[in-house]
Design an enzyme around this catalytic site. Structure first.
Site, short mmCIF file in Angstrom:
data_model
loop_
_atom_site.label_atom_id
_atom_site.label_comp_id
_atom_site.label_asym_id
_atom_site.label_seq_id
_atom_site.Cartn_x
_atom_site.Cartn_y
_atom_site.Cartn_z
N HIS A 150 0.87 -1.19 0.00
CA HIS A 150 0.00 0.00 0.00
C HIS A 150 0.90 1.23 0.00
CE1 HIS A 150 -3.87 -2.11 1.06
NE2 HIS A 150 -2.99 -3.03 1.39
N HIS A 170 -8.87 -7.84 -1.30
CA HIS A 170 -8.61 -8.08 0.12
C HIS A 170 -9.77 -8.97 0.57
CE1 HIS A 170 -5.71 -4.87 -0.09
NE2 HIS A 170 -5.41 -5.01 1.19
N GLU A 197 -9.91 -10.93 5.38
CA GLU A 197 -8.78 -10.55 6.25
C GLU A 197 -9.33 -10.32 7.65
OE1 GLU A 197 -6.64 -7.00 5.24
OE2 GLU A 197 -5.04 -7.41 6.67
N ASP A 251 2.88 -5.93 2.23
CA ASP A 251 1.62 -5.29 2.61
C ASP A 251 1.83 -3.87 3.15
OD1 ASP A 251 -1.10 -5.01 2.91
OD2 ASP A 251 -1.27 -6.31 4.66
#
Ligand code: FE2
Length: 458
Positions: A97, A248, A251, A347
Protein backbone atom coordinates in the site's frame (compact mmCIF):
# COMPACT_ATOMS: atom_id res chain seq x y z
CA UNK A 1 28.77 -22.48 3.13
CA UNK A 2 31.02 -19.57 4.00
CA UNK A 3 31.09 -16.94 1.31
CA UNK A 4 33.96 -14.62 0.47
CA UNK A 5 33.04 -11.02 1.30
CA UNK A 6 31.83 -9.22 -1.77
CA UNK A 7 33.60 -6.05 -2.80
CA UNK A 8 32.49 -3.96 -5.77
CA UNK A 9 34.84 -4.12 -8.76
CA UNK A 10 35.88 -1.31 -11.09
CA UNK A 11 33.06 -1.16 -13.55
CA UNK A 12 33.89 1.24 -16.32
CA UNK A 13 35.88 0.08 -19.31
CA UNK A 14 38.45 2.79 -18.72
CA UNK A 15 38.93 1.68 -15.13
CA UNK A 16 39.55 -1.91 -16.02
CA UNK A 17 38.14 -4.78 -18.02
CA UNK A 18 40.12 -7.54 -16.40
CA UNK A 19 37.14 -9.85 -16.80
CA UNK A 20 36.82 -9.39 -20.55
CA UNK A 21 38.06 -12.35 -22.57
CA UNK A 22 39.55 -11.63 -25.97
CA UNK A 23 38.02 -9.39 -28.58
CA UNK A 24 34.70 -11.20 -29.07
CA UNK A 25 31.30 -9.53 -28.98
CA UNK A 26 30.69 -6.16 -27.34
CA UNK A 27 28.01 -5.85 -24.70
CA UNK A 28 26.61 -3.10 -22.50
CA UNK A 29 26.99 -5.11 -19.29
CA UNK A 30 28.43 -8.47 -18.29
CA UNK A 31 28.04 -10.16 -14.93
CA UNK A 32 30.79 -12.72 -14.45
CA UNK A 33 31.11 -15.59 -12.00
CA UNK A 34 27.46 -15.72 -10.99
CA UNK A 35 25.30 -18.69 -10.05
CA UNK A 36 22.03 -18.44 -11.98
CA UNK A 37 18.89 -19.47 -10.17
CA UNK A 38 16.52 -21.62 -12.16
CA UNK A 39 13.05 -21.00 -10.74
CA UNK A 40 11.24 -22.69 -13.58
CA UNK A 41 9.85 -25.47 -11.39
CA UNK A 42 9.19 -25.03 -7.69
CA UNK A 43 6.49 -27.61 -7.31
CA UNK A 44 6.79 -29.84 -4.23
CA UNK A 45 9.86 -32.08 -4.44
CA UNK A 46 11.41 -30.37 -7.43
CA UNK A 47 13.95 -27.96 -6.01
CA UNK A 48 16.38 -27.91 -3.12
CA UNK A 49 17.40 -24.75 -1.29
CA UNK A 50 20.93 -26.13 -0.84
CA UNK A 51 21.72 -26.51 -4.54
CA UNK A 52 24.65 -24.38 -5.61
CA UNK A 53 24.36 -23.66 -9.35
CA UNK A 54 27.49 -23.77 -11.51
CA UNK A 55 29.41 -20.57 -12.17
CA UNK A 56 28.42 -18.75 -15.33
CA UNK A 57 28.42 -15.33 -16.99
CA UNK A 58 25.46 -13.34 -18.25
CA UNK A 59 25.82 -10.65 -20.94
CA UNK A 60 23.33 -7.88 -21.71
CA UNK A 61 22.75 -5.31 -24.38
CA UNK A 62 19.88 -3.22 -25.74
CA UNK A 63 18.01 -3.86 -22.43
CA UNK A 64 17.96 -7.65 -22.98
CA UNK A 65 19.90 -10.74 -21.99
CA UNK A 66 22.06 -11.61 -24.99
CA UNK A 67 24.21 -14.51 -23.80
CA UNK A 68 24.56 -16.90 -20.87
CA UNK A 69 27.45 -19.31 -20.32
CA UNK A 70 30.74 -19.89 -18.54
CA UNK A 71 33.69 -17.69 -19.53
CA UNK A 72 31.77 -15.80 -22.20
CA UNK A 73 34.10 -14.23 -24.76
CA UNK A 74 33.79 -10.52 -25.35
CA UNK A 75 33.85 -7.30 -23.41
CA UNK A 76 31.41 -4.73 -22.09
CA UNK A 77 31.08 -1.12 -21.10
CA UNK A 78 30.49 -2.34 -17.56
CA UNK A 79 31.56 -5.58 -15.89
CA UNK A 80 30.39 -6.77 -12.50
CA UNK A 81 32.12 -9.68 -10.78
CA UNK A 82 29.46 -11.58 -8.84
CA UNK A 83 32.22 -13.43 -7.00
CA UNK A 84 30.35 -16.72 -6.95
CA UNK A 85 27.07 -15.32 -5.63
CA UNK A 86 23.53 -16.10 -6.75
CA UNK A 87 22.03 -14.25 -9.70
CA UNK A 88 18.26 -14.27 -9.41
CA UNK A 89 15.30 -12.95 -11.32
CA UNK A 90 14.15 -9.78 -9.55
CA UNK A 91 11.88 -9.83 -6.54
CA UNK A 92 8.20 -9.12 -7.08
CA UNK A 93 6.33 -7.14 -4.43
CA UNK A 94 2.84 -8.43 -5.13
CA UNK A 95 0.97 -6.62 -2.35
CA UNK A 96 1.84 -3.23 -0.87
CA UNK A 97 0.00 0.00 0.00
CA UNK A 98 2.12 2.87 -1.29
CA UNK A 99 -0.47 5.55 -0.45
CA UNK A 100 -0.25 4.97 3.29
CA UNK A 101 3.39 3.93 3.39
CA UNK A 102 5.82 5.64 5.80
CA UNK A 103 3.07 7.35 7.82
CA UNK A 104 3.44 5.39 11.08
CA UNK A 105 2.47 7.54 14.05
CA UNK A 106 0.55 10.07 11.96
CA UNK A 107 -1.64 11.42 13.44
CA UNK A 108 -1.31 8.82 16.21
CA UNK A 109 0.06 5.35 16.84
CA UNK A 110 -2.04 2.21 16.60
CA UNK A 111 -2.29 1.25 20.26
CA UNK A 112 -4.46 -1.86 19.89
CA UNK A 113 -2.46 -3.17 16.95
CA UNK A 114 -5.64 -4.22 15.18
CA UNK A 115 -6.65 -3.94 11.54
CA UNK A 116 -9.69 -1.92 12.45
CA UNK A 117 -7.86 0.71 14.54
CA UNK A 118 -5.46 0.98 11.60
CA UNK A 119 -8.37 1.70 9.24
CA UNK A 120 -9.64 4.39 11.65
CA UNK A 121 -6.21 6.05 11.88
CA UNK A 122 -5.80 5.97 8.11
CA UNK A 123 -9.27 7.55 7.81
CA UNK A 124 -7.93 10.53 9.79
CA UNK A 125 -4.51 10.66 8.08
CA UNK A 126 -5.97 10.71 4.59
CA UNK A 127 -7.78 13.96 5.39
CA UNK A 128 -4.40 15.70 5.07
CA UNK A 129 -3.17 13.92 1.92
CA UNK A 130 -1.59 15.92 -0.86
CA UNK A 131 -0.20 14.66 -4.13
CA UNK A 132 3.30 15.85 -3.15
CA UNK A 133 3.05 14.01 0.16
CA UNK A 134 1.98 10.74 -1.49
CA UNK A 135 4.55 10.94 -4.29
CA UNK A 136 7.45 11.67 -1.97
CA UNK A 137 6.67 8.81 0.38
CA UNK A 138 5.89 6.34 -2.39
CA UNK A 139 9.07 7.20 -4.28
CA UNK A 140 11.14 6.73 -1.13
CA UNK A 141 9.51 3.34 -0.62
CA UNK A 142 10.06 2.25 -4.24
CA UNK A 143 13.74 3.17 -3.99
CA UNK A 144 13.98 1.24 -0.73
CA UNK A 145 12.38 -1.79 -2.39
CA UNK A 146 14.49 -1.50 -5.53
CA UNK A 147 17.64 -1.39 -3.42
CA UNK A 148 16.63 -4.87 -2.22
CA UNK A 149 16.12 -6.11 -5.79
CA UNK A 150 12.39 -5.47 -6.25
CA UNK A 151 11.63 -4.45 -9.84
CA UNK A 152 7.90 -5.27 -10.04
CA UNK A 153 5.36 -3.84 -7.58
CA UNK A 154 1.58 -4.12 -7.24
CA UNK A 155 0.22 -1.39 -4.97
CA UNK A 156 -3.32 -0.98 -3.74
CA UNK A 157 -4.59 2.60 -3.71
CA UNK A 158 -7.48 3.73 -1.54
CA UNK A 159 -10.17 5.09 -3.89
CA UNK A 160 -12.72 5.79 -1.15
CA UNK A 161 -11.34 9.34 -0.81
CA UNK A 162 -13.55 11.67 -2.92
CA UNK A 163 -10.77 13.65 -4.65
CA UNK A 164 -8.72 10.54 -5.50
CA UNK A 165 -5.62 12.49 -4.45
CA UNK A 166 -3.50 9.41 -3.81
CA UNK A 167 -4.55 7.80 -7.08
CA UNK A 168 -3.65 10.86 -9.14
CA UNK A 169 -0.28 11.04 -7.37
CA UNK A 170 0.51 7.37 -7.95
CA UNK A 171 -0.61 7.43 -11.58
CA UNK A 172 1.91 10.25 -12.12
CA UNK A 173 4.58 8.36 -10.20
CA UNK A 174 3.89 5.22 -12.23
CA UNK A 175 4.97 7.10 -15.35
CA UNK A 176 7.94 8.73 -13.64
CA UNK A 177 9.44 5.41 -12.49
CA UNK A 178 8.56 3.32 -15.53
CA UNK A 179 12.18 3.39 -16.85
CA UNK A 180 13.42 1.47 -13.80
CA UNK A 181 10.55 -0.18 -11.95
CA UNK A 182 7.25 -1.70 -13.06
CA UNK A 183 4.36 -0.43 -10.92
CA UNK A 184 0.79 -1.77 -11.07
CA UNK A 185 -2.03 0.06 -9.28
CA UNK A 186 -5.15 -1.54 -7.77
CA UNK A 187 -8.33 0.51 -7.28
CA UNK A 188 -8.99 -0.43 -3.66
CA UNK A 189 -12.23 0.67 -1.94
CA UNK A 190 -10.73 0.73 1.56
CA UNK A 191 -14.00 1.84 3.22
CA UNK A 192 -16.12 -0.68 1.28
CA UNK A 193 -17.66 -0.48 -2.17
CA UNK A 194 -21.00 0.24 -0.49
CA UNK A 195 -19.57 1.90 2.64
CA UNK A 196 -20.57 5.32 1.31
CA UNK A 197 -22.93 6.24 -1.56
CA UNK A 198 -20.18 7.57 -3.83
CA UNK A 199 -17.66 4.75 -3.40
CA UNK A 200 -18.81 2.58 -6.30
CA UNK A 201 -18.67 5.52 -8.72
CA UNK A 202 -15.24 6.50 -7.36
CA UNK A 203 -13.90 3.04 -8.08
CA UNK A 204 -15.24 3.10 -11.63
CA UNK A 205 -13.74 6.57 -12.09
CA UNK A 206 -10.38 5.15 -10.98
CA UNK A 207 -10.63 2.49 -13.70
CA UNK A 208 -11.46 5.13 -16.31
CA UNK A 209 -8.32 7.00 -15.22
CA UNK A 210 -6.24 3.94 -16.06
CA UNK A 211 -5.88 1.99 -12.82
CA UNK A 212 -4.54 -1.44 -13.73
CA UNK A 213 -6.47 -3.76 -11.39
CA UNK A 214 -9.93 -3.94 -9.77
CA UNK A 215 -9.80 -4.24 -5.96
CA UNK A 216 -12.35 -5.10 -3.30
CA UNK A 217 -12.85 -5.73 0.41
CA UNK A 218 -16.02 -7.84 0.79
CA UNK A 219 -15.49 -8.77 4.47
CA UNK A 220 -15.50 -5.05 5.39
CA UNK A 221 -18.85 -4.29 3.71
CA UNK A 222 -21.72 -3.55 6.09
CA UNK A 223 -23.49 -6.89 5.63
CA UNK A 224 -22.77 -10.34 4.25
CA UNK A 225 -25.18 -9.54 1.40
CA UNK A 226 -23.29 -6.31 0.59
CA UNK A 227 -20.07 -8.29 0.52
CA UNK A 228 -21.43 -10.84 -1.95
CA UNK A 229 -23.01 -8.10 -4.06
CA UNK A 230 -19.72 -6.18 -4.13
CA UNK A 231 -17.88 -9.20 -5.54
CA UNK A 232 -20.38 -9.59 -8.41
CA UNK A 233 -20.23 -5.85 -9.13
CA UNK A 234 -16.42 -5.88 -9.18
CA UNK A 235 -16.29 -8.83 -11.58
CA UNK A 236 -18.72 -6.92 -13.82
CA UNK A 237 -16.38 -3.92 -13.79
CA UNK A 238 -13.36 -6.14 -14.47
CA UNK A 239 -15.08 -7.54 -17.56
CA UNK A 240 -16.29 -4.12 -18.69
CA UNK A 241 -12.80 -2.54 -18.45
CA UNK A 242 -10.79 -5.71 -19.19
CA UNK A 243 -8.81 -5.67 -15.94
CA UNK A 244 -7.64 -8.38 -13.52
CA UNK A 245 -8.96 -8.47 -9.96
CA UNK A 246 -7.23 -8.51 -6.58
CA UNK A 247 -9.46 -8.72 -3.49
CA UNK A 248 -8.61 -8.08 0.12
CA UNK A 249 -10.57 -11.20 1.00
CA UNK A 250 -11.53 -12.49 4.46
CA UNK A 251 -8.78 -10.55 6.25
CA UNK A 252 -10.33 -11.36 9.60
CA UNK A 253 -10.24 -14.12 12.21
CA UNK A 254 -13.98 -14.80 11.83
CA UNK A 255 -14.39 -18.42 10.62
CA UNK A 256 -17.80 -17.42 9.22
CA UNK A 257 -16.21 -14.95 6.80
CA UNK A 258 -16.54 -17.00 3.63
CA UNK A 259 -16.15 -14.61 0.72
CA UNK A 260 -13.29 -16.63 -0.76
CA UNK A 261 -15.80 -19.20 -2.02
CA UNK A 262 -17.78 -16.43 -3.72
CA UNK A 263 -14.66 -15.00 -5.38
CA UNK A 264 -13.60 -18.47 -6.54
CA UNK A 265 -17.08 -19.32 -7.87
CA UNK A 266 -17.28 -16.05 -9.83
CA UNK A 267 -13.80 -16.62 -11.25
CA UNK A 268 -14.70 -20.15 -12.25
CA UNK A 269 -17.99 -19.25 -13.93
CA UNK A 270 -16.52 -16.28 -15.78
CA UNK A 271 -13.33 -18.19 -16.68
CA UNK A 272 -11.21 -15.51 -14.99
CA UNK A 273 -9.25 -17.66 -12.53
CA UNK A 274 -5.79 -16.73 -13.76
CA UNK A 275 -6.72 -13.04 -13.66
CA UNK A 276 -8.18 -13.21 -10.15
CA UNK A 277 -6.25 -12.92 -6.89
CA UNK A 278 -7.38 -13.40 -3.31
CA UNK A 279 -5.12 -11.50 -0.92
CA UNK A 280 -4.81 -12.24 2.79
CA UNK A 281 -7.63 -14.89 3.17
CA UNK A 282 -6.64 -15.11 6.84
CA UNK A 283 -10.02 -16.55 7.86
CA UNK A 284 -9.03 -19.65 5.86
CA UNK A 285 -6.72 -20.42 8.81
CA UNK A 286 -9.77 -20.44 11.12
CA UNK A 287 -12.10 -22.59 8.99
CA UNK A 288 -12.72 -26.09 10.27
CA UNK A 289 -11.04 -28.77 8.19
CA UNK A 290 -14.34 -30.15 6.87
CA UNK A 291 -15.22 -26.87 5.17
CA UNK A 292 -11.60 -26.15 4.22
CA UNK A 293 -11.36 -29.49 2.37
CA UNK A 294 -14.51 -28.76 0.39
CA UNK A 295 -13.27 -25.24 -0.37
CA UNK A 296 -9.90 -26.52 -1.57
CA UNK A 297 -11.66 -28.52 -4.26
CA UNK A 298 -13.36 -25.37 -5.56
CA UNK A 299 -10.07 -23.45 -5.49
CA UNK A 300 -8.34 -26.13 -7.55
CA UNK A 301 -11.07 -25.84 -10.16
CA UNK A 302 -11.02 -22.04 -10.18
CA UNK A 303 -7.18 -21.74 -10.29
CA UNK A 304 -7.13 -18.28 -8.74
CA UNK A 305 -3.94 -16.74 -7.33
CA UNK A 306 -3.25 -16.22 -3.63
CA UNK A 307 -1.20 -13.62 -1.81
CA UNK A 308 -0.34 -14.05 1.86
CA UNK A 309 1.22 -11.23 3.85
CA UNK A 310 2.83 -13.04 6.77
CA UNK A 311 4.49 -10.05 8.45
CA UNK A 312 1.17 -8.24 8.74
CA UNK A 313 -1.10 -11.25 9.19
CA UNK A 314 0.86 -12.58 12.17
CA UNK A 315 0.81 -9.08 13.66
CA UNK A 316 -2.83 -8.06 13.14
CA UNK A 317 -4.67 -11.36 13.47
CA UNK A 318 -5.38 -13.25 16.66
CA UNK A 319 -5.57 -10.02 18.67
CA UNK A 320 -8.83 -11.11 20.26
CA UNK A 321 -7.54 -14.53 21.26
CA UNK A 322 -6.23 -15.53 24.64
CA UNK A 323 -4.42 -18.89 24.38
CA UNK A 324 -3.98 -20.86 22.25
CA UNK A 325 -3.50 -17.81 20.00
CA UNK A 326 -4.06 -18.19 16.26
CA UNK A 327 -1.29 -17.35 13.79
CA UNK A 328 -3.80 -15.84 11.38
CA UNK A 329 -1.92 -16.66 8.18
CA UNK A 330 -3.78 -18.42 5.37
CA UNK A 331 -3.01 -22.05 4.50
CA UNK A 332 0.08 -21.26 2.44
CA UNK A 333 1.62 -24.72 2.60
CA UNK A 334 -1.60 -26.53 1.71
CA UNK A 335 -2.37 -24.16 -1.19
CA UNK A 336 1.16 -24.66 -2.54
CA UNK A 337 0.86 -28.44 -2.14
CA UNK A 338 -2.42 -28.27 -4.05
CA UNK A 339 -0.56 -26.69 -6.97
CA UNK A 340 -2.13 -23.26 -6.64
CA UNK A 341 -0.11 -20.14 -7.32
CA UNK A 342 0.82 -18.49 -4.01
CA UNK A 343 2.91 -15.37 -3.60
CA UNK A 344 3.91 -13.31 -0.59
CA UNK A 345 3.65 -9.57 -0.03
CA UNK A 346 5.03 -7.05 2.45
CA UNK A 347 1.62 -5.29 2.61
CA UNK A 348 2.70 -2.43 4.89
CA UNK A 349 5.91 -0.57 5.66
CA UNK A 350 5.77 1.79 8.64
CA UNK A 351 2.11 2.75 8.37
CA UNK A 352 -1.00 2.71 10.61
CA UNK A 353 -1.16 -1.08 10.47
CA UNK A 354 2.52 -1.95 10.93
CA UNK A 355 5.14 0.30 12.44
CA UNK A 356 8.12 -1.70 11.19
CA UNK A 357 9.31 -3.03 7.83
CA UNK A 358 12.45 -3.00 5.73
CA UNK A 359 10.98 -3.43 2.25
CA UNK A 360 13.13 -6.55 1.78
CA UNK A 361 11.10 -9.47 0.34
CA UNK A 362 13.52 -11.88 1.98
CA UNK A 363 12.18 -10.69 5.35
CA UNK A 364 8.69 -11.63 4.12
CA UNK A 365 9.77 -15.07 2.89
CA UNK A 366 11.72 -15.63 6.10
CA UNK A 367 8.60 -14.95 8.17
CA UNK A 368 6.53 -17.26 5.95
CA UNK A 369 9.01 -20.08 6.45
CA UNK A 370 8.53 -19.74 10.20
CA UNK A 371 4.82 -19.00 10.51
CA UNK A 372 3.75 -21.54 7.87
CA UNK A 373 6.28 -24.11 9.11
CA UNK A 374 7.84 -24.50 5.67
CA UNK A 375 11.32 -25.49 6.78
CA UNK A 376 11.87 -28.45 4.43
CA UNK A 377 14.40 -28.03 1.62
CA UNK A 378 11.75 -27.80 -1.11
CA UNK A 379 9.55 -25.66 1.13
CA UNK A 380 12.27 -23.06 1.66
CA UNK A 381 12.80 -22.92 -2.11
CA UNK A 382 9.04 -22.58 -2.57
CA UNK A 383 8.94 -19.57 -0.23
CA UNK A 384 11.68 -17.94 -2.31
CA UNK A 385 9.63 -18.56 -5.46
CA UNK A 386 6.69 -16.86 -3.72
CA UNK A 387 8.58 -13.53 -3.68
CA UNK A 388 9.90 -13.95 -7.23
CA UNK A 389 8.42 -16.15 -9.96
CA UNK A 390 5.02 -16.76 -8.38
CA UNK A 391 4.56 -13.03 -7.82
CA UNK A 392 5.34 -12.43 -11.49
CA UNK A 393 2.64 -14.94 -12.43
CA UNK A 394 0.13 -13.21 -10.16
CA UNK A 395 0.93 -9.84 -11.72
CA UNK A 396 0.67 -11.28 -15.23
CA UNK A 397 4.35 -10.61 -16.01
CA UNK A 398 5.05 -13.34 -18.49
CA UNK A 399 6.94 -14.24 -21.64
CA UNK A 400 10.13 -12.28 -22.19
CA UNK A 401 9.39 -9.86 -19.37
CA UNK A 402 10.57 -12.17 -16.57
CA UNK A 403 13.22 -14.82 -16.03
CA UNK A 404 16.86 -15.40 -16.81
CA UNK A 405 16.68 -16.56 -20.40
CA UNK A 406 18.34 -15.24 -23.53
CA UNK A 407 16.10 -12.66 -25.20
CA UNK A 408 14.32 -11.68 -21.99
CA UNK A 409 14.39 -8.21 -20.49
CA UNK A 410 17.63 -7.94 -18.49
CA UNK A 411 16.10 -7.59 -15.03
CA UNK A 412 18.01 -9.41 -12.32
CA UNK A 413 19.59 -9.17 -8.90
CA UNK A 414 22.93 -10.40 -7.55
CA UNK A 415 22.53 -11.57 -3.95
CA UNK A 416 25.18 -11.79 -1.27
CA UNK A 417 24.68 -15.57 -0.96
CA UNK A 418 25.57 -18.75 -2.84
CA UNK A 419 22.45 -20.81 -1.99
CA UNK A 420 18.83 -20.04 -1.21
CA UNK A 421 19.28 -21.32 2.35
CA UNK A 422 22.08 -18.83 2.85
CA UNK A 423 20.07 -16.03 1.21
CA UNK A 424 17.09 -16.66 3.48
CA UNK A 425 19.11 -17.28 6.62
CA UNK A 426 20.88 -13.95 6.30
CA UNK A 427 18.21 -12.13 4.29
CA UNK A 428 21.19 -11.58 1.97
CA UNK A 429 21.37 -8.14 0.55
CA UNK A 430 21.17 -7.30 -3.13
CA UNK A 431 24.74 -6.40 -4.01
CA UNK A 432 23.76 -5.42 -7.56
CA UNK A 433 20.35 -4.69 -9.06
CA UNK A 434 20.06 -4.66 -12.85
CA UNK A 435 16.97 -3.05 -14.39
CA UNK A 436 16.49 -3.36 -18.16
CA UNK A 437 20.22 -3.93 -18.61
CA UNK A 438 21.18 -0.93 -16.50
CA UNK A 439 22.95 -1.27 -13.15
CA UNK A 440 20.40 0.53 -10.99
CA UNK A 441 21.94 0.02 -7.55
CA UNK A 442 24.94 -1.54 -5.91
CA UNK A 443 25.36 -2.13 -2.17
CA UNK A 444 28.44 -3.21 -0.27
CA UNK A 445 27.81 -5.61 2.59
CA UNK A 446 29.08 -4.54 5.97
CA UNK A 447 32.24 -6.29 7.09
CA UNK A 448 33.06 -7.12 10.67
CA UNK A 449 36.55 -6.44 11.96
CA UNK A 450 37.47 -8.62 14.91
CA UNK A 451 39.75 -7.73 17.76
CA UNK A 452 39.53 -10.89 19.80
CA UNK A 453 41.29 -10.62 23.12
CA UNK A 454 44.50 -12.68 23.24
CA UNK A 455 46.30 -14.07 26.23
CA UNK A 456 43.63 -12.80 28.56
CA UNK A 457 42.65 -15.08 31.41
CA UNK A 458 38.94 -15.14 32.11
FE1 FE2 B 1 -3.37 -5.12 2.06
Amino acid sequence: MANQPYSPQPDSESEGTSNSLGDGPSYDLIIRNGRLLDLSDTKPGNQCCDTQPELTDIAMGDRRILAIGPNLPGHAKQTIDAQGNLVSPPFVESHIHLDSILTAGEPRWNQSGTLFEGIEIWGDRKQSLSQADVKARALAALKLQASHGVLHVRSHVDVSEPKLIALHALLELQEDVRPWIDLQLVAFPQDGLYGAPQNSDLLEEALKLGTDVVGGIPHYELTREDGVSSIHRLFDLAEKYDRPLDFHCDEIDDPQSRFLEVVAACALRREMGHRTTASHTTAFASYDNGYATKLMGLLRRAQINFIANPLINITLQGRGDSYPKRRGVTRVKELWQAGLNVSLGHDCIQDPWYGLGSGNPLDVAHMAIHVCQMTGQEEISACYAMVTRNGAQTLGIQGQKYGLQIGNLANLVVLNATTLREALSQRGMAIAVISQGHCLAQTSPPQTEWQLPANRTP
